[in-house]
Design an enzyme around this catalytic site. Structure first.
Site, mmCIF file in Angstrom:
data_model
loop_
_atom_site.group_PDB
_atom_site.id
_atom_site.type_symbol
_atom_site.label_atom_id
_atom_site.label_comp_id
_atom_site.label_asym_id
_atom_site.label_seq_id
_atom_site.Cartn_x
_atom_site.Cartn_y
_atom_site.Cartn_z
ATOM 1 N N ASP A 8 -1.447 -9.531 -8.261
ATOM 2 C CA ASP A 8 -2.195 -9.706 -9.494
ATOM 3 C C ASP A 8 -2.319 -11.217 -9.710
ATOM 4 O OD1 ASP A 8 0.286 -10.563 -10.426
ATOM 5 O OD2 ASP A 8 0.388 -9.119 -12.062
ATOM 6 N N CYS A 65 3.548 -9.491 -7.861
ATOM 7 C CA CYS A 65 3.101 -9.581 -9.253
ATOM 8 C C CYS A 65 4.182 -10.356 -10.006
ATOM 9 C CB CYS A 65 2.817 -8.210 -9.865
ATOM 10 S SG CYS A 65 4.251 -7.161 -10.208
ATOM 11 N N GLY A 66 4.150 -10.370 -11.306
ATOM 12 C CA GLY A 66 5.125 -11.132 -12.066
ATOM 13 C C GLY A 66 6.560 -10.721 -11.784
ATOM 14 N N THR A 67 6.832 -9.423 -11.817
ATOM 15 C CA THR A 67 8.192 -8.915 -11.575
ATOM 16 C C THR A 67 8.335 -8.173 -10.254
ATOM 17 O OG1 THR A 67 7.748 -6.807 -12.661
ATOM 18 C CG2 THR A 67 8.610 -8.604 -14.047
ATOM 19 N N GLY A 68 7.241 -7.728 -9.685
ATOM 20 C CA GLY A 68 7.271 -6.891 -8.494
ATOM 21 C C GLY A 68 7.266 -5.413 -8.834
ATOM 22 N N GLY A 70 5.530 -3.640 -11.350
ATOM 23 C CA GLY A 70 4.230 -3.030 -11.632
ATOM 24 C C GLY A 70 3.410 -2.766 -10.392
ATOM 25 N N HIS A 98 16.963 2.288 6.332
ATOM 26 C CA HIS A 98 17.273 3.629 5.825
ATOM 27 C C HIS A 98 16.069 4.368 5.271
ATOM 28 C CE1 HIS A 98 21.815 2.633 5.121
ATOM 29 N NE2 HIS A 98 21.390 2.311 6.335
ATOM 30 N N ARG A 132 19.980 10.505 10.333
ATOM 31 C CA ARG A 132 20.085 11.180 9.033
ATOM 32 C C ARG A 132 19.057 10.650 8.039
ATOM 33 N NH1 ARG A 132 24.084 7.170 8.750
ATOM 34 N NH2 ARG A 132 24.291 6.165 6.729
ATOM 35 N N HIS A 133 18.619 9.417 8.237
ATOM 36 C CA HIS A 133 17.632 8.830 7.341
ATOM 37 C C HIS A 133 16.254 9.482 7.532
ATOM 38 C CE1 HIS A 133 20.736 5.976 6.459
ATOM 39 N NE2 HIS A 133 20.776 5.579 7.723
#
Length: 145
Positions: A8, A65-68, A70, A98, A132-133
């Site tokens: 963004d 984005c600003g925080t990651g 959104g 994983h 298992r992952h």
């Protein structure tokens, strides 16, 4: 590898530096936006990157984005996208080993560029462990049906 980059408006400067960093590592980068001077909504660019990833236009996506948070929500709204928001390298590493994450989200207002490069580097070099992952990922895929 082919990698989609998207952001963004808050993530544009970090995205540009990461594009140079990832290209220098030998990857092919496609920047789908946003660009300087353009107002941009994180859900639009997260979803657009997720759709391109799910369509096979790239193997991975790096989103900012600003925080990651959104932009990761936008990407994760697309079935088959496994985007993780990372603020340190250990989460990035385990998300690949994983969870076989195929997208990573970073917060330009949360971490600096050098830490972002470190996170991306660890994430790009990590490999899915399977075992298992893989069974757990199959369980997630059932939710998309």
């Amino acid at each position: 590898m082919k990698i989609i980059l998207a952001s963004d408006h808050a993530g544009i400067p970090m995205k540009k530096e990461l594009a140079e960093f990832v290209t220098a590592l030998g990857h092919e980068v496609t920047d789908i936006g946003a660009q300087e001077g353009q107002a941009a909504e994180y859900p639009v660019y997260g979803r657009m990157a997720g759709e391109k990833l799910a369509a096979g236009e790239a193997e991975w996506a790096i989103l900012v984005c600003g925080t990651g948070f959104g932009i990761s929500l936008g990407a994760n709204s697309v079935p088959g996208v496994r985007c993780v928001n990372c603020t340190e390298p250990y989460t990035a590493l385990l998300s690949r080993q994983h969870n076989n994450s195929n997208a990573i989200a970073l917060g330009a207002r949360v971490i600096g560029i050098e830490l972002a490069k470190m996170i991306v580097d660890v994430w790009l070099k990590a490999e899915f462990e399977g075992g298992r992952h893989a069974r757990r990922l199959e369980m997630l895929e059932m939710y998309y049906e």
